[in-house]
Scaffold this active site. Structure first.
Site, PDB file in Angstrom:
ATOM      1  N   ASP A  18      -4.724   2.534  -4.184  1.00 24.01           N
ATOM      2  CA  ASP A  18      -3.265   2.593  -4.129  1.00 24.01           C
ATOM      3  C   ASP A  18      -2.707   1.308  -3.530  1.00 24.01           C
ATOM      4  OD1 ASP A  18      -4.246   3.004  -1.601  1.00 24.01           O
ATOM      5  OD2 ASP A  18      -2.766   4.535  -1.046  1.00 24.01           O
ATOM      6  N   ASP A  30       0.868  -1.174   0.000  1.00 20.49           N
ATOM      7  CA  ASP A  30       0.000   0.000   0.000  1.00 20.49           C
ATOM      8  C   ASP A  30       0.912   1.233   0.000  1.00 20.49           C
ATOM      9  OD1 ASP A  30      -2.940   1.062   0.754  1.00 20.49           O
ATOM     10  OD2 ASP A  30      -1.432   2.204   1.891  1.00 20.49           O
ATOM     11  N   LEU A  31       0.564   2.228  -0.831  1.00 20.97           N
ATOM     12  CA  LEU A  31       1.381   3.442  -0.883  1.00 20.97           C
ATOM     13  C   LEU A  31       1.074   4.322   0.329  1.00 20.97           C
ATOM     14  CD1 LEU A  31       1.171   4.449  -4.665  1.00 20.97           C
ATOM     15  CD2 LEU A  31       2.861   3.010  -3.505  1.00 20.97           C
TER      16      LEU A  31
END
Length: 533
Positions: free
Chosen positions: A456, A413-414
């Site tokens: 994301d 996950d960003l």
């Protein structure tokens, strides 16, 4: 018999008979035999010969002989070029629309092909027919070009024909020419119908087949069968190099295909020279083609060649396929025409229609492939999507359980992605997602798969991989992210969670929950990566 009847009724009968042939007979060989027989029997000539013009050779061939067995065995199949016929059709021999060469007025020792000189005695007197006399009547197309020449001999009257009799003979020949023209037009119409049938079949293949190769093969086969080219191939450019390579072909052997050197987009341009364009096709001689290509360019040389002004003689025939922007997206090459003739304008029009079908097929296939791609891929990053992820995760779990293998699931996950969107806008956010996708793809092996499973959120499935083998993959990713940040790109950080099957979960759902939980633990702790407990 009608052949011994000199009255106008017999002459009218011959005209009516030939007119009937124009209407009723369509087979060319039977038509010519019937014409020769009708002229012989109705106008009283024991020998009637039809010399049919062969435009591919610019020569006349004896195709039909009405007369004795000796005459047939002597003359059938003999050919004589146009140049050799020219002295025989000299104006000094012309009488009306015929050419009468009396005995002793021409040197038959020159090269005029085989002659049949019968043992024949005329009626006597100055107008008697001599065995060495010749009488020719041209068969002319309505536009004026030569279709053939009829030669007659051994008149039943024993005398050379009068002007009135020649007038009837010419009139009958005119009707015979109409019959011959009609038969040739009918053959052309049949080819046109065959081409239309092939086009309809190609269209049906486009609607019923999702295989671009099947459609392109059908187009090559249609051009071969309907338009009479022995060798047909369709080239498409390589998306990276732009080099055109065969995608479908009919007639070509492997050795013949290898004789054609690859041609690039820039090398193709001089071949599509406007002066050589006819109906959207480009036709030029071999010399003209090679003059426009790099020195030493290798190419196949036609074998179905003729001679004369209308003959195919190692020509190049190219039909480009264009997209909506005018870019060349394919090439059709047609070679070795069955009739050895240069293609007519109607034939090139038909060839252009086949090319248009190929263009439509490529467009349809491209749209279909894009739709199929997007069914399993994310349109922004071009990575596999959540739907594909769920399917492949289940399949990999089943396969690994069946064969006792391990595989690793990585979820990432960003961090701070929302801040990038808020601060720099959605375009910058999209660019960040695309860069992350590129780094994922660069870090994995061919058997591995990368997915975008949410806004994301990304995932990797690494077959035949345990915890130890997964660590270098995550290390490569984090190093690539750090290098991009050092290069001045917007700050990017990711948290990774790693779970191994079957150690951390023995089914798809439990394995995903384990990897997802590890990823959130990495976020909370500030670590780059956490493995499932």
């Amino acid at each position: 018999m009608a052949s011994k009847d000199p009255t106008n009724i017999a002459r009218l009968r011959s005209l009516l008979e030939v007119t009937r042939l124009v209407r009723d007979e369509t087979d060319l060989s039977r038509l010519l035999e019937a014409i020769a027989r009708t002229i012989g029997e109705s106008l009283g000539y024991r020998t009637v010969v039809v010399n049919l013009y062969r435009p591919a050779w610019n020569a006349f061939e004896v195709t039909t002989v009405h007369g004795s067995a000796e005459a047939r065995s002597t003359l059938l199949g003999d050919t004589l070029p146009w140049e050799a016929w020219s002295p025989l059709l000299d104006n000094r021999f012309r009488r009306g629309g015929a050419y009468l060469i009396p005995h002793g007025t021409f040197d038959w020792g020159s090269d005029v092909g085989r002659r049949y000189v019968p043992e024949y005695s005329g009626a006597g007197g100055p107008d008697a027919w001599h065995a060495d006399d010749e009488l020719f009547v041209p068969l002319l197309h309505t536009d004026g070009h030569m279709l053939g020449i009829i030669s007659v001999g051994e008149p039943d009257t024993g005398a050379r024909p009068s002007d009135a009799e020649l007038e009837v003979l010419v009139a009958v020949a005119d009707h015979a020419a109409l019959a011959l023209e009609g038969a040739q037009d009918n053959a052309a119409a049949q080819r046109h119908r065959a081409a239309l049938k092939q086009l309809l079949q190609v269209s049906s293949r486009m609607s019923e087949s999702l295989s671009i190769d099947a459609v392109l093969d059908a187009i090559c086969r249609g051009i071969c069968d309907a338009l009479g080219f022995h060798n047909v191939r369709l080239d498409l450019p390589d998306p990276v190099t732009g080099i055109f390579t065969p995608r479908a072909s009919v007639g070509w052997t492997a050795d013949q295909l290898q004789q054609n050197a690859p041609i690039s987009m820039w090398e193709l341009a001089p071949l599509l020279d406007p002066p050589f364009e006819i109906e959207g096709c480009y036709l030029m001689t071999e010399q003209e083609a090679h003059a426009r290509l790099p020195s030493g360019h290798g190419s196949y040389t036609s074998v179905m060649n003729g001679s004369g002004p209308w003959a195919w003689d190692r020509h190049w025939l190219t039909v480009p396929l264009y997209d909506r922007d005018g870019t060349v997206i394919g090439l059709i090459w047609a070679d070795d025409p069955e009739d050895r003739l240069l293609p007519s304008r109607p034939l090139l029009q038909a060839l252009r229609v086949f090319a248009n079908q190929a263009t439509a097929a490529l467009g349809s296939a491209g749209r279909f492939q894009e739709m199929r791609f997007l069914a399993e891929h994310d349109p922004l990053t071009r990575l596999l999507n959540r739907r594909a992820f769920n399917h492949r995760l289940r399949m990999e779990t089943i396969r690994s359980s069946r064969y006792g293998h391990m595989f690793t699931l990585v979820v990432c996950d960003l961090d701070g992605f929302k801040a990038i969107n808020d601060r720099e806008g959605h375009l910058a956010g999209d660019a960040t997602l695309a860069r992350m996708a590129a780094r994922l793809v660069a870090a994995i092996r061919d058997p591995d798969s990368a997915f975008r499973i949410g806004g994301d959120e990304f995932a990797l499935i690494l077959p035949e991989t345990g915890r130890a083998e997964a660590v270098p993959v995550v290390d490569r990713l984090t190093q690539a992210i750090e290098q991009s940040n050092a290069g001045g790109e917007p700050g990017l950080r990711a948290s990774f969670g790693v779970a191994v099957h079957p150690v951390d979960g023995d089914d798809a759902d439990s394995l995903y929950r384990a990897a997802d939980a590890a990823m959130y633990e990495a976020k909370r702790s500030g670590d780059r990566v956490r493995f499932a407990a």
